[in-house]
Write a protein that holds these residues in place. Structure first.
Motif, short mmCIF file in Angstrom:
data_model
loop_
_atom_site.label_atom_id
_atom_site.label_comp_id
_atom_site.label_asym_id
_atom_site.label_seq_id
_atom_site.Cartn_x
_atom_site.Cartn_y
_atom_site.Cartn_z
N LYS A 32 0.85 -1.03 -0.05
CA LYS A 32 -0.12 0.02 -0.01
C LYS A 32 0.81 1.26 -0.20
O LYS A 32 0.49 2.15 -0.63
CB LYS A 32 -0.87 -0.07 1.22
N LYS A 33 1.87 1.21 0.80
CA LYS A 33 2.84 2.36 0.80
C LYS A 33 3.59 2.52 -0.56
O LYS A 33 3.63 3.85 -0.83
CB LYS A 33 4.01 2.10 1.96
N LEU A 34 3.83 1.53 -1.31
CA LEU A 34 4.40 1.73 -2.80
C LEU A 34 3.20 2.34 -3.55
O LEU A 34 3.50 3.00 -4.44
CB LEU A 34 4.75 0.16 -3.15
N GLU A 35 1.84 1.88 -3.56
CA GLU A 35 1.02 2.24 -4.21
C GLU A 35 0.60 3.62 -4.16
O GLU A 35 0.19 4.36 -5.18
CB GLU A 35 -0.23 1.59 -4.00
N ASN A 36 0.80 4.17 -3.02
CA ASN A 36 0.59 5.51 -2.63
C ASN A 36 1.54 6.50 -2.84
O ASN A 36 1.37 7.85 -2.31
CB ASN A 36 -0.19 5.73 -1.18
N LEU A 37 2.83 6.19 -3.28
CA LEU A 37 3.88 7.09 -3.48
C LEU A 37 3.39 8.18 -4.36
O LEU A 37 3.18 7.87 -5.39
CB LEU A 37 5.15 6.43 -3.72
N HIS A 38 3.70 9.37 -3.98
CA HIS A 38 3.37 10.39 -4.95
C HIS A 38 4.44 10.46 -6.06
O HIS A 38 5.78 10.40 -5.67
CB HIS A 38 3.18 11.87 -4.49
N PRO A 39 4.18 10.62 -7.43
CA PRO A 39 5.38 10.90 -8.39
C PRO A 39 5.90 12.26 -8.01
O PRO A 39 5.35 13.17 -7.77
CB PRO A 39 4.51 10.95 -9.78
N LEU A 40 7.27 12.18 -8.47
CA LEU A 40 8.09 13.41 -8.26
C LEU A 40 7.86 14.19 -9.41
O LEU A 40 7.82 13.94 -10.33
CB LEU A 40 9.74 12.90 -8.32
N SER A 41 7.66 15.55 -9.08
CA SER A 41 7.48 16.53 -10.05
C SER A 41 8.60 17.53 -10.18
O SER A 41 9.32 17.97 -9.38
CB SER A 41 6.20 17.25 -9.49
N SER A 42 8.68 17.86 -11.59
CA SER A 42 9.64 18.76 -12.05
C SER A 42 9.39 20.20 -11.52
O SER A 42 10.11 21.26 -11.62
CB SER A 42 9.79 18.73 -13.38
N ASP A 43 7.91 20.46 -11.28
CA ASP A 43 7.77 21.64 -10.51
C ASP A 43 8.38 22.13 -9.25
O ASP A 43 8.03 23.18 -8.85
CB ASP A 43 6.11 21.65 -10.47
N CYS A 44 8.80 21.28 -8.47
CA CYS A 44 9.33 21.26 -7.31
C CYS A 44 10.31 22.76 -7.20
O CYS A 44 11.40 22.65 -7.90
CB CYS A 44 9.72 20.36 -6.72
N CYS A 45 10.01 23.57 -6.38
CA CYS A 45 10.96 24.69 -6.19
C CYS A 45 10.92 25.47 -4.91
O CYS A 45 11.50 26.41 -4.78
CB CYS A 45 10.54 25.79 -7.31
N ILE A 46 10.01 24.88 -3.69
CA ILE A 46 10.00 25.65 -2.55
C ILE A 46 10.37 24.36 -1.52
O ILE A 46 9.84 23.37 -1.57
CB ILE A 46 8.56 26.04 -2.24
N TYR A 47 11.41 24.88 -0.82
CA TYR A 47 12.32 23.90 -0.06
C TYR A 47 12.42 24.09 1.23
O TYR A 47 12.21 25.46 1.73
CB TYR A 47 13.65 23.62 -0.41
N ARG A 48 12.59 23.19 2.26
CA ARG A 48 13.17 23.54 3.57
C ARG A 48 14.37 23.63 3.54
O ARG A 48 15.25 23.07 2.71
CB ARG A 48 12.77 22.22 4.47
N VAL A 49 14.99 24.51 4.36
CA VAL A 49 16.33 24.90 4.59
C VAL A 49 17.25 23.69 5.20
O VAL A 49 16.80 22.94 5.94
CB VAL A 49 16.39 25.97 5.82
N PRO A 50 18.12 23.21 4.24
CA PRO A 50 19.03 21.88 4.70
C PRO A 50 19.29 22.31 6.01
O PRO A 50 19.67 23.18 6.56
CB PRO A 50 20.13 22.00 3.60
N LYS A 51 19.46 21.22 7.03
CA LYS A 51 19.83 21.29 8.39
C LYS A 51 21.11 21.88 8.46
O LYS A 51 21.43 22.49 9.57
CB LYS A 51 19.55 20.02 8.81
N LYS A 52 22.26 21.38 7.73
CA LYS A 52 23.49 21.96 7.87
C LYS A 52 23.67 23.48 7.79
O LYS A 52 24.36 23.98 8.32
CB LYS A 52 24.42 21.20 7.07
N LEU A 53 22.63 24.17 7.00
CA LEU A 53 22.69 25.61 6.90
C LEU A 53 21.68 26.08 8.03
O LEU A 53 22.18 27.19 8.59
CB LEU A 53 22.19 26.19 5.46
#
Length: 438
Positions: A32-53
Protein backbone atom coordinates in the motif's frame (compact mmCIF):
# COMPACT_ATOMS: atom_id res chain seq x y z
CA UNK A 1 30.80 -25.04 -5.65
CA UNK A 2 28.33 -27.61 -7.01
CA UNK A 3 26.28 -27.44 -3.78
CA UNK A 4 26.17 -23.64 -4.06
CA UNK A 5 24.82 -23.86 -7.61
CA UNK A 6 22.16 -26.37 -6.56
CA UNK A 7 21.07 -24.08 -3.69
CA UNK A 8 20.72 -21.14 -6.04
CA UNK A 9 18.73 -23.26 -8.48
CA UNK A 10 16.40 -24.43 -5.71
CA UNK A 11 15.79 -20.81 -4.64
CA UNK A 12 14.84 -19.87 -8.19
CA UNK A 13 12.46 -22.82 -8.41
CA UNK A 14 10.50 -21.97 -5.25
CA UNK A 15 6.77 -21.90 -5.93
CA UNK A 16 6.11 -18.15 -5.89
CA UNK A 17 2.40 -18.77 -5.57
CA UNK A 18 3.03 -19.91 -2.00
CA UNK A 19 4.69 -16.58 -1.15
CA UNK A 20 2.00 -14.52 -2.89
CA UNK A 21 -0.74 -16.43 -1.13
CA UNK A 22 0.61 -15.71 2.34
CA UNK A 23 -1.37 -13.12 4.32
CA UNK A 24 1.55 -11.20 5.80
CA UNK A 25 0.53 -7.81 7.33
CA UNK A 26 3.96 -6.32 6.68
CA UNK A 27 3.82 -7.17 2.98
CA UNK A 28 0.31 -5.70 2.70
CA UNK A 29 1.40 -2.51 4.45
CA UNK A 30 4.48 -2.12 2.25
CA UNK A 31 2.49 -2.74 -0.94
CA UNK A 32 0.00 0.00 0.00
CA UNK A 33 2.88 2.31 0.81
CA UNK A 34 4.37 1.70 -2.63
CA UNK A 35 1.01 2.25 -4.32
CA UNK A 36 0.47 5.58 -2.55
CA UNK A 37 3.86 7.10 -3.38
CA UNK A 38 3.37 10.46 -5.05
CA UNK A 39 5.22 10.88 -8.36
CA UNK A 40 8.11 13.34 -8.19
CA UNK A 41 7.34 16.57 -10.01
CA UNK A 42 9.66 18.80 -12.01
CA UNK A 43 7.66 21.75 -10.62
CA UNK A 44 9.27 21.39 -7.18
CA UNK A 45 10.87 24.72 -6.23
CA UNK A 46 10.03 25.52 -2.57
CA UNK A 47 12.22 23.75 -0.02
CA UNK A 48 12.93 23.41 3.66
CA UNK A 49 16.34 24.81 4.55
CA UNK A 50 18.91 21.98 4.75
CA UNK A 51 19.82 21.19 8.37
CA UNK A 52 23.51 21.87 7.86
CA UNK A 53 22.67 25.46 6.86
CA UNK A 54 19.81 25.87 9.31
CA UNK A 55 21.96 25.10 12.36
CA UNK A 56 24.40 27.95 11.59
CA UNK A 57 21.75 30.65 12.03
CA UNK A 58 18.19 29.43 12.57
CA UNK A 59 16.80 32.96 12.97
CA UNK A 60 17.84 33.91 9.42
CA UNK A 61 15.23 31.53 7.97
CA UNK A 62 12.33 31.98 10.41
CA UNK A 63 9.44 34.44 9.75
CA UNK A 64 9.00 37.21 12.30
CA UNK A 65 5.50 38.45 11.47
CA UNK A 66 3.74 36.54 8.72
CA UNK A 67 3.55 33.00 7.41
CA UNK A 68 3.23 32.53 3.66
CA UNK A 69 2.28 29.11 2.32
CA UNK A 70 1.90 25.87 4.27
CA UNK A 71 5.34 25.38 5.89
CA UNK A 72 4.87 27.91 8.72
CA UNK A 73 1.08 28.18 8.75
CA UNK A 74 -0.27 28.14 12.31
CA UNK A 75 3.17 28.62 13.83
CA UNK A 76 3.18 30.08 17.32
CA UNK A 77 3.93 33.80 17.33
CA UNK A 78 2.49 34.47 13.87
CA UNK A 79 -1.21 34.31 14.79
CA UNK A 80 -1.67 38.10 15.08
CA UNK A 81 -1.03 38.61 11.36
CA UNK A 82 -3.75 36.18 10.29
CA UNK A 83 -6.54 38.72 10.84
CA UNK A 84 -4.62 41.31 8.82
CA UNK A 85 -4.25 38.82 5.99
CA UNK A 86 -8.03 38.34 5.95
CA UNK A 87 -8.50 42.11 5.88
CA UNK A 88 -6.23 42.26 2.85
CA UNK A 89 -8.28 39.48 1.22
CA UNK A 90 -11.33 41.69 1.80
CA UNK A 91 -9.51 44.61 0.13
CA UNK A 92 -8.57 42.33 -2.76
CA UNK A 93 -12.19 41.31 -3.33
CA UNK A 94 -13.25 44.95 -3.25
CA UNK A 95 -10.81 45.71 -6.08
CA UNK A 96 -12.38 43.07 -8.33
CA UNK A 97 -15.81 42.47 -9.80
CA UNK A 98 -15.78 38.79 -8.90
CA UNK A 99 -17.03 36.96 -5.83
CA UNK A 100 -15.11 34.88 -3.31
CA UNK A 101 -16.64 31.63 -4.58
CA UNK A 102 -15.14 32.18 -8.03
CA UNK A 103 -11.65 32.58 -6.60
CA UNK A 104 -12.01 29.53 -4.34
CA UNK A 105 -12.99 27.48 -7.39
CA UNK A 106 -10.07 28.98 -9.33
CA UNK A 107 -7.50 27.99 -6.69
CA UNK A 108 -9.15 24.58 -6.28
CA UNK A 109 -8.53 23.85 -9.96
CA UNK A 110 -4.82 24.64 -9.53
CA UNK A 111 -4.41 22.91 -6.16
CA UNK A 112 -2.48 19.89 -7.39
CA UNK A 113 -0.02 21.97 -9.39
CA UNK A 114 0.59 24.23 -6.38
CA UNK A 115 1.15 21.23 -4.09
CA UNK A 116 3.74 19.86 -6.49
CA UNK A 117 5.82 23.02 -6.06
CA UNK A 118 6.63 22.09 -2.44
CA UNK A 119 9.45 19.67 -1.75
CA UNK A 120 7.51 18.03 1.10
CA UNK A 121 4.11 16.39 1.09
CA UNK A 122 1.64 18.89 2.55
CA UNK A 123 -0.59 17.33 5.21
CA UNK A 124 -3.35 19.93 5.03
CA UNK A 125 -6.62 18.72 3.52
CA UNK A 126 -7.90 20.20 0.26
CA UNK A 127 -10.16 22.88 1.76
CA UNK A 128 -7.58 24.08 4.28
CA UNK A 129 -4.83 24.13 1.67
CA UNK A 130 -6.93 26.12 -0.82
CA UNK A 131 -7.83 28.60 1.94
CA UNK A 132 -4.16 29.10 2.86
CA UNK A 133 -3.10 29.69 -0.74
CA UNK A 134 -5.93 32.08 -1.58
CA UNK A 135 -5.60 34.19 1.59
CA UNK A 136 -1.80 34.38 1.31
CA UNK A 137 -1.79 35.11 -2.44
CA UNK A 138 -4.36 37.89 -2.04
CA UNK A 139 -2.30 39.29 0.85
CA UNK A 140 0.87 39.42 -1.27
CA UNK A 141 -0.93 41.04 -4.22
CA UNK A 142 -2.35 43.71 -1.93
CA UNK A 143 1.10 44.36 -0.40
CA UNK A 144 2.58 44.83 -3.89
CA UNK A 145 -0.25 47.14 -4.96
CA UNK A 146 -0.12 49.28 -1.82
CA UNK A 147 3.66 49.51 -2.07
CA UNK A 148 3.29 50.81 -5.64
CA UNK A 149 0.23 53.01 -5.14
CA UNK A 150 0.19 54.75 -1.77
CA UNK A 151 -3.32 56.12 -2.39
CA UNK A 152 -4.59 52.54 -1.90
CA UNK A 153 -3.43 52.49 1.72
CA UNK A 154 -6.22 53.02 4.21
CA UNK A 155 -5.53 55.58 6.95
CA UNK A 156 -6.04 52.86 9.59
CA UNK A 157 -3.87 50.27 7.83
CA UNK A 158 -1.91 48.40 10.53
CA UNK A 159 0.86 47.31 8.17
CA UNK A 160 1.91 50.21 5.95
CA UNK A 161 1.09 52.81 8.62
CA UNK A 162 3.48 51.05 11.01
CA UNK A 163 7.02 51.22 9.56
CA UNK A 164 8.40 48.49 11.80
CA UNK A 165 5.62 46.14 10.64
CA UNK A 166 6.14 46.52 6.89
CA UNK A 167 9.91 46.21 7.41
CA UNK A 168 9.44 42.82 9.09
CA UNK A 169 7.01 41.70 6.38
CA UNK A 170 9.47 42.72 3.66
CA UNK A 171 12.01 40.45 5.34
CA UNK A 172 9.55 37.57 5.74
CA UNK A 173 8.72 37.62 2.02
CA UNK A 174 12.40 36.90 1.33
CA UNK A 175 12.55 33.56 3.15
CA UNK A 176 12.89 30.32 1.20
CA UNK A 177 10.36 28.47 3.38
CA UNK A 178 7.86 31.35 3.17
CA UNK A 179 7.05 31.33 -0.54
CA UNK A 180 4.15 30.85 -2.94
CA UNK A 181 4.74 29.71 -6.52
CA UNK A 182 5.02 32.78 -8.72
CA UNK A 183 2.58 31.39 -11.28
CA UNK A 184 -0.30 31.38 -8.77
CA UNK A 185 0.26 35.10 -8.08
CA UNK A 186 0.32 35.83 -11.81
CA UNK A 187 -2.77 33.74 -12.55
CA UNK A 188 -4.75 35.12 -9.63
CA UNK A 189 -3.84 38.72 -10.53
CA UNK A 190 -4.95 38.19 -14.12
CA UNK A 191 -8.13 36.51 -12.95
CA UNK A 192 -8.89 39.38 -10.57
CA UNK A 193 -8.60 42.00 -13.33
CA UNK A 194 -8.18 44.75 -10.73
CA UNK A 195 -10.51 47.65 -11.50
CA UNK A 196 -9.73 50.80 -9.53
CA UNK A 197 -8.23 54.15 -10.35
CA UNK A 198 -5.28 52.10 -11.63
CA UNK A 199 -7.20 51.02 -14.73
CA UNK A 200 -5.18 53.42 -16.86
CA UNK A 201 -2.11 51.24 -16.17
CA UNK A 202 -2.75 48.78 -18.98
CA UNK A 203 0.65 47.07 -18.52
CA UNK A 204 0.26 46.53 -14.79
CA UNK A 205 1.35 43.00 -13.96
CA UNK A 206 2.69 40.97 -11.05
CA UNK A 207 6.18 40.95 -12.52
CA UNK A 208 6.18 44.76 -12.83
CA UNK A 209 4.82 45.14 -9.30
CA UNK A 210 7.53 42.74 -8.07
CA UNK A 211 10.26 44.72 -9.80
CA UNK A 212 8.98 47.91 -8.22
CA UNK A 213 8.75 46.26 -4.79
CA UNK A 214 12.34 45.05 -4.80
CA UNK A 215 13.97 48.12 -6.36
CA UNK A 216 14.82 49.60 -2.99
CA UNK A 217 13.98 46.94 -0.44
CA UNK A 218 16.69 44.28 -0.82
CA UNK A 219 19.68 46.36 0.30
CA UNK A 220 21.94 44.96 -2.44
CA UNK A 221 22.88 46.57 -5.72
CA UNK A 222 21.04 44.74 -8.48
CA UNK A 223 19.75 45.69 -11.90
CA UNK A 224 16.15 44.69 -11.31
CA UNK A 225 14.99 45.89 -14.73
CA UNK A 226 17.25 43.57 -16.70
CA UNK A 227 15.95 40.34 -15.23
CA UNK A 228 14.20 37.94 -17.58
CA UNK A 229 11.41 36.71 -15.36
CA UNK A 230 9.39 34.55 -17.72
CA UNK A 231 10.31 31.48 -15.66
CA UNK A 232 10.48 32.91 -12.14
CA UNK A 233 9.69 30.26 -9.52
CA UNK A 234 9.01 32.66 -6.61
CA UNK A 235 10.37 35.81 -4.96
CA UNK A 236 13.65 34.21 -3.86
CA UNK A 237 14.24 32.98 -7.40
CA UNK A 238 13.44 36.46 -8.73
CA UNK A 239 16.10 37.99 -6.46
CA UNK A 240 18.66 35.40 -7.47
CA UNK A 241 18.01 36.12 -11.15
CA UNK A 242 18.46 39.84 -10.53
CA UNK A 243 21.75 39.31 -8.68
CA UNK A 244 23.18 36.76 -11.14
CA UNK A 245 26.09 37.87 -13.35
CA UNK A 246 25.24 39.77 -16.52
CA UNK A 247 27.94 37.83 -18.40
CA UNK A 248 28.63 34.08 -18.51
CA UNK A 249 31.64 32.68 -16.69
CA UNK A 250 34.94 33.15 -18.50
CA UNK A 251 37.09 30.09 -19.00
CA UNK A 252 40.09 29.99 -16.64
CA UNK A 253 43.52 30.74 -18.01
CA UNK A 254 44.63 27.29 -17.07
CA UNK A 255 42.75 24.19 -18.15
CA UNK A 256 41.68 23.18 -14.66
CA UNK A 257 42.00 24.77 -11.22
CA UNK A 258 43.77 22.76 -8.55
CA UNK A 259 41.75 24.35 -5.74
CA UNK A 260 39.80 27.45 -4.80
CA UNK A 261 42.13 29.63 -2.76
CA UNK A 262 41.43 33.36 -2.56
CA UNK A 263 43.85 35.79 -1.00
CA UNK A 264 42.54 38.22 1.61
CA UNK A 265 42.40 41.95 0.97
CA UNK A 266 45.37 42.85 3.17
CA UNK A 267 47.53 40.19 1.50
CA UNK A 268 46.62 41.55 -1.93
CA UNK A 269 47.29 45.08 -0.73
CA UNK A 270 50.74 44.08 0.52
CA UNK A 271 51.42 42.53 -2.89
CA UNK A 272 50.69 45.89 -4.53
CA UNK A 273 47.09 45.35 -5.66
CA UNK A 274 45.08 48.57 -5.63
CA UNK A 275 41.37 48.45 -4.78
CA UNK A 276 38.81 50.67 -6.50
CA UNK A 277 35.04 50.67 -6.24
CA UNK A 278 33.37 49.67 -9.52
CA UNK A 279 30.60 51.66 -11.18
CA UNK A 280 28.57 48.60 -12.18
CA UNK A 281 25.34 47.76 -10.36
CA UNK A 282 26.02 44.05 -10.79
CA UNK A 283 28.03 42.50 -7.96
CA UNK A 284 29.76 40.08 -10.34
CA UNK A 285 31.32 42.75 -12.57
CA UNK A 286 34.72 42.44 -10.87
CA UNK A 287 37.73 43.33 -13.02
CA UNK A 288 41.48 43.09 -12.50
CA UNK A 289 43.87 44.87 -14.83
CA UNK A 290 47.31 46.44 -14.43
CA UNK A 291 47.32 45.84 -10.68
CA UNK A 292 43.89 47.45 -10.13
CA UNK A 293 41.07 45.34 -8.67
CA UNK A 294 37.74 46.99 -9.39
CA UNK A 295 34.82 45.69 -7.30
CA UNK A 296 31.21 46.97 -7.27
CA UNK A 297 30.19 48.23 -3.85
CA UNK A 298 28.41 45.85 -1.49
CA UNK A 299 26.27 47.51 1.17
CA UNK A 300 26.23 45.36 4.29
CA UNK A 301 23.12 46.04 6.37
CA UNK A 302 21.14 44.19 9.01
CA UNK A 303 19.16 42.36 6.28
CA UNK A 304 22.17 41.24 4.21
CA UNK A 305 22.79 37.99 6.06
CA UNK A 306 19.19 36.77 6.00
CA UNK A 307 18.77 37.68 2.33
CA UNK A 308 21.98 36.00 1.17
CA UNK A 309 21.41 32.95 3.36
CA UNK A 310 17.98 32.28 1.86
CA UNK A 311 19.17 32.79 -1.71
CA UNK A 312 22.13 30.49 -0.99
CA UNK A 313 19.87 27.81 0.48
CA UNK A 314 17.56 27.93 -2.54
CA UNK A 315 20.47 27.87 -4.97
CA UNK A 316 22.04 24.84 -3.28
CA UNK A 317 18.69 22.99 -3.26
CA UNK A 318 17.51 23.84 -6.76
CA UNK A 319 20.26 24.81 -9.19
CA UNK A 320 23.30 23.17 -10.71
CA UNK A 321 25.04 26.54 -11.07
CA UNK A 322 26.16 28.24 -7.87
CA UNK A 323 26.69 31.89 -8.76
CA UNK A 324 25.69 33.36 -5.39
CA UNK A 325 27.72 30.70 -3.59
CA UNK A 326 30.74 31.66 -5.70
CA UNK A 327 30.28 35.34 -4.87
CA UNK A 328 30.00 34.65 -1.15
CA UNK A 329 33.13 32.47 -1.36
CA UNK A 330 35.00 35.33 -3.06
CA UNK A 331 33.98 37.85 -0.39
CA UNK A 332 34.76 35.36 2.36
CA UNK A 333 38.22 34.94 0.84
CA UNK A 334 38.81 38.69 0.68
CA UNK A 335 37.62 39.19 4.27
CA UNK A 336 39.48 37.25 6.94
CA UNK A 337 39.78 39.84 9.68
CA UNK A 338 38.49 43.29 10.63
CA UNK A 339 41.63 44.76 8.97
CA UNK A 340 40.41 43.41 5.64
CA UNK A 341 37.01 45.01 6.27
CA UNK A 342 38.59 48.33 7.22
CA UNK A 343 40.70 48.31 4.07
CA UNK A 344 37.69 47.58 1.82
CA UNK A 345 35.51 50.11 3.63
CA UNK A 346 38.26 52.71 3.19
CA UNK A 347 38.28 52.01 -0.56
CA UNK A 348 34.43 52.17 -0.57
CA UNK A 349 34.21 48.58 -1.85
CA UNK A 350 32.10 47.77 1.21
CA UNK A 351 29.48 50.07 2.66
CA UNK A 352 29.40 49.06 6.33
CA UNK A 353 25.98 49.84 7.75
CA UNK A 354 26.54 47.48 10.66
CA UNK A 355 29.07 49.85 12.18
CA UNK A 356 31.44 47.24 13.58
CA UNK A 357 34.13 45.84 11.27
CA UNK A 358 34.32 42.65 13.32
CA UNK A 359 30.60 42.03 12.67
CA UNK A 360 31.13 42.20 8.91
CA UNK A 361 34.07 39.81 9.11
CA UNK A 362 32.06 37.36 11.22
CA UNK A 363 29.07 37.63 8.86
CA UNK A 364 31.06 36.47 5.83
CA UNK A 365 32.90 33.84 7.82
CA UNK A 366 29.55 32.26 8.77
CA UNK A 367 28.07 32.70 5.30
CA UNK A 368 31.00 30.77 3.87
CA UNK A 369 30.30 27.69 6.00
CA UNK A 370 28.63 24.59 4.52
CA UNK A 371 28.27 25.99 1.01
CA UNK A 372 29.17 23.72 -1.89
CA UNK A 373 31.66 24.95 -4.48
CA UNK A 374 32.91 23.34 -7.68
CA UNK A 375 36.45 24.29 -8.64
CA UNK A 376 35.75 23.37 -12.27
CA UNK A 377 32.83 25.81 -12.57
CA UNK A 378 33.90 28.48 -10.06
CA UNK A 379 32.82 31.81 -11.57
CA UNK A 380 35.90 33.70 -10.40
CA UNK A 381 38.49 31.13 -11.47
CA UNK A 382 40.02 33.45 -14.08
CA UNK A 383 40.19 36.26 -11.51
CA UNK A 384 41.96 33.94 -9.08
CA UNK A 385 44.51 33.02 -11.76
CA UNK A 386 45.14 36.69 -12.56
CA UNK A 387 45.63 37.64 -8.92
CA UNK A 388 47.91 34.64 -8.29
CA UNK A 389 50.10 35.50 -11.28
CA UNK A 390 50.33 39.13 -10.17
CA UNK A 391 51.16 38.32 -6.54
CA UNK A 392 53.73 35.67 -7.50
CA UNK A 393 55.67 38.07 -9.73
CA UNK A 394 59.04 38.99 -8.17
CA UNK A 395 58.82 42.47 -9.70
CA UNK A 396 55.48 43.19 -8.05
CA UNK A 397 56.74 41.70 -4.77
CA UNK A 398 59.77 44.02 -4.85
CA UNK A 399 57.64 47.11 -5.58
CA UNK A 400 55.16 46.21 -2.86
CA UNK A 401 57.96 45.59 -0.35
CA UNK A 402 59.54 48.93 -1.20
CA UNK A 403 56.19 50.71 -0.82
CA UNK A 404 55.22 49.10 2.48
CA UNK A 405 58.61 49.17 4.16
CA UNK A 406 60.10 52.42 2.88
CA UNK A 407 57.28 54.66 1.67
CA UNK A 408 54.73 54.29 4.45
CA UNK A 409 54.79 57.96 5.56
CA UNK A 410 55.74 61.32 4.01
CA UNK A 411 58.70 61.53 6.42
CA UNK A 412 59.97 58.18 5.23
CA UNK A 413 59.75 59.35 1.62
CA UNK A 414 61.60 62.59 2.49
CA UNK A 415 64.29 60.56 4.26
CA UNK A 416 64.70 58.28 1.22
CA UNK A 417 64.95 61.25 -1.13
CA UNK A 418 67.38 63.02 1.20
CA UNK A 419 69.53 59.93 1.49
CA UNK A 420 69.51 59.39 -2.27
CA UNK A 421 70.35 63.07 -2.87
CA UNK A 422 73.22 62.87 -0.39
CA UNK A 423 74.53 59.78 -2.17
CA UNK A 424 74.39 61.55 -5.54
CA UNK A 425 76.11 64.65 -4.17
CA UNK A 426 78.83 62.50 -2.58
CA UNK A 427 79.39 60.74 -5.88
CA UNK A 428 79.62 64.08 -7.71
CA UNK A 429 82.06 65.43 -5.14
CA UNK A 430 84.20 62.31 -5.49
CA UNK A 431 84.26 62.60 -9.30
CA UNK A 432 85.13 66.31 -9.08
CA UNK A 433 87.99 65.55 -6.66
CA UNK A 434 89.41 62.95 -9.01
CA UNK A 435 89.20 65.33 -11.96
CA UNK A 436 90.88 68.20 -10.07
CA UNK A 437 93.65 65.90 -8.86
CA UNK A 438 94.51 64.95 -12.42
Amino acid sequence: MANSCRNEESIRNVDTTEIQGLDIPLVTFMEKKLENLHPLSSDCCIYRVPKKLHKINEAAYAPLRVSIGPFHHGKEGLEAMEEHKWRYLHNFLQHTQKGLAEFVKFIKEKEEKVRQCYAETIDFGSDEFVKIILVDAAFIIEVLLKYRFSNMIDKNDRIFRKPWMITDINRDLRLIENQLPFFILEDLFKKANITTSLSQNDNLSIIELTRNYYKTSIGLEAKIERSNCTEVEHFIDFLRICLNPSKPRSEPQRQKMVSIHLRCATELDEAGVKFFVGSSKNLFDIRFKNGILEIPQLRVTDVTESLLRNILAFEQCHYGTSYISDYVALMNGLINTRKDVELLVGRKVIGNWLGNSEDVSTLFSKLGKEIMLDKDTFYFSRLQDQLDDYCNSNWHKWKANLKHNYFKTPWAIISIIAGFSLLVLTAIQTVCSIISAT
